[in-house]
Design a protein around this motif. Structure first.
Motif, PDB file in Angstrom:
ATOM      1  N   TYR A  48     -39.893 -88.976 -24.261  1.00  9.99           N
ATOM      2  CA  TYR A  48     -39.959 -90.154 -24.916  1.00  9.99           C
ATOM      3  C   TYR A  48     -38.956 -90.697 -25.607  1.00  9.99           C
ATOM      4  O   TYR A  48     -37.822 -90.033 -25.784  1.00  9.99           O
ATOM      5  N   PHE A  71     -35.781 -94.217 -19.346  1.00  6.23           N
ATOM      6  CA  PHE A  71     -36.069 -93.041 -18.361  1.00  6.23           C
ATOM      7  C   PHE A  71     -35.571 -93.199 -16.681  1.00  6.23           C
ATOM      8  O   PHE A  71     -36.086 -92.802 -16.071  1.00  6.23           O
ATOM      9  N   ASP A 104     -42.120 -91.225 -21.270  1.00  8.70           N
ATOM     10  CA  ASP A 104     -41.757 -91.111 -19.813  1.00  8.70           C
ATOM     11  C   ASP A 104     -43.070 -91.195 -19.116  1.00  8.70           C
ATOM     12  O   ASP A 104     -43.932 -90.564 -18.998  1.00  8.70           O
TER      13      ASP A 104
END
Length: 365
Positions: free
Chosen positions: A132, A176, A200
């Motif tokens: 994250y 990401f 993510d």
């Protein structure tokens, strides 16, 4: 009764039934997926005749919608100098009354949103972990239309009716790789502080890292961090423990947030562990947010972020039920090497009762 009269009665009954309001949408907000911001409809929330009404703003946002009255509800979290926060469209608002109508306020032009006024951001930590990314910081929330004494609540893509808060609010991130929609996220606002985490979408635990059931215990437990007032830094970090998961006497435990009907949360059985961070780079706010200098600040000098701890009456967001709330913050200390150490010493909860929504931990100066 004549056939004509009977037909009229049946038609009336049919219209009354069709007019009854529902609670849940045909498709939950978290199940609405879009390839990119350019593929968004004008409004993501298109269900009609639902109890909370229609979507407040819009999702097709561009140069024509970029102004300080924009009701764009498409948000971003890309980096320390490029992120948005959910905040009200009207001044002197509180989260509890406007969580479903929040609009995007961003640090950089180009998203078709409102811009966060200069001087509002008073300290920011951006953290990229394996699963994250999150941004945590201190803000003069008056400048983004929140009352100065509102200790706020949580926005997320779920909500009790699965329509999310705000209704139709969607998030995109390049954290990401390529820019993509974020399915699981949470954003706590209030107490002159904030935390905003995106998980993510390719990760197996996105829903756990971006949990949405702990809306009463704030940033310290949902997004543990070492943010400092007056410091602007970007770091790499380890994953946190899932919110609500802790270890006691060698046993992994799960905290259950009590129902609001049970009253104030008087204690929490664990202290959140702040993940270790590394490769921290510090910046000046003027270099990060130079584009904000052109935004008109309609208020006088910004207030300092609060220090210490205290209790503030507030109705938490997320559930729609009223209760009281206690303030908290999201701060800690970093060492001079640029590596933040993990541990309870960097994060503390005040000795007063945690009432309603505790925004996070003690602000450390």
């Amino acid at each position: 009764m004549s056939p004509v009269a009977l037909s009229s009665v049946l038609l009336l009954l049919s219209s009354l039934v069709s007019a009854q309001q529902s609670t849940f949408p045909a498709t939950p907000l978290a199940s609405k997926h879009f390839a990119s911001p350019t593929s968004l409809p004008e409004q993501v929330d298109t269900d009609s005749n639902l109890i909370r009404g229609g979507q407040h703003g819009f999702n097709i946002c561009n140069s024509t919608t970029q102004n300080q009255q924009s009701n764009c509800q498409t948000s971003f979290l890309n980096s320390i100098d490029d992120f948005c926060l959910w905040a009200p469209s009207d001044p002197e608002s509180i989260v509890a009354d406007t969580e479903g109508e929040m609009v995007a306020w961003c640090t950089k032009p180009g998203h078709g949103t409102r811009l966060i006024p200069p001087g509002a951001l008073q300290g920011v930590q951006y953290m990229k972990t394996p699963d994250y990314s999150q941004v945590v910081g201190f803000i003069d929330q008056r400048l983004i239309n929140l009352k100065s004494d509102d200790f706020g609540g949580e926005m997320d893509p779920h909500g009790a009716d699965l329509r999310g808060n705000p209704l139709g609010g969607v998030i995109f991130s390049s954290s990401f790789g390529d820019l993509k929609q974020i399915i699981e996220w949470h954003n706590f606002m209030g107490g002159n502080a904030f935390c905003f985490k995106v998980c993510d979408p390719a990760g197996p635990n996105a829903a756990h890292f971006c949990e949405h059931i702990y809306d009463r215990i704030g940033c310290a437990y949902n997004a543990p961090n070492n943010a400092q007032n007056g410091t602007f830094e970007s770091c790499l970090g380890d994953n946190q423990d899932f919110p609500g998961i802790f270890t006691s006497n060698g046993q992994v435990m799960t905290y259950t947030q009590p129902a609001e009907s049970l009253g104030a949360i008087s204690s929490i059985p664990y202290q959140p562990k702040v993940p270790a961070s590394s490769s921290c780079s510090q910046f000046s706010s003027t270099s990060l947010y130079a584009a904000l200098a052109t935004v008109t600040n309609t208020l006088a000098a910004p207030t300092a972020a609060p220090s210490g701890s205290g209790i503030q009456t507030s109705r938490p967001s997320g559930s729609g039920a009223g209760t009281t709330g206690s303030k908290s913050g999201a701060a800690g200390a970093t060492n001079t090497s640029g590596t933040s150490t993990s541990g309870a010493s960097s994060l503390a909860i005040s000795g007063v009762s945690i009432v309603g929504i505790a925004f996070a931990a003690v602000f450390l100066s």
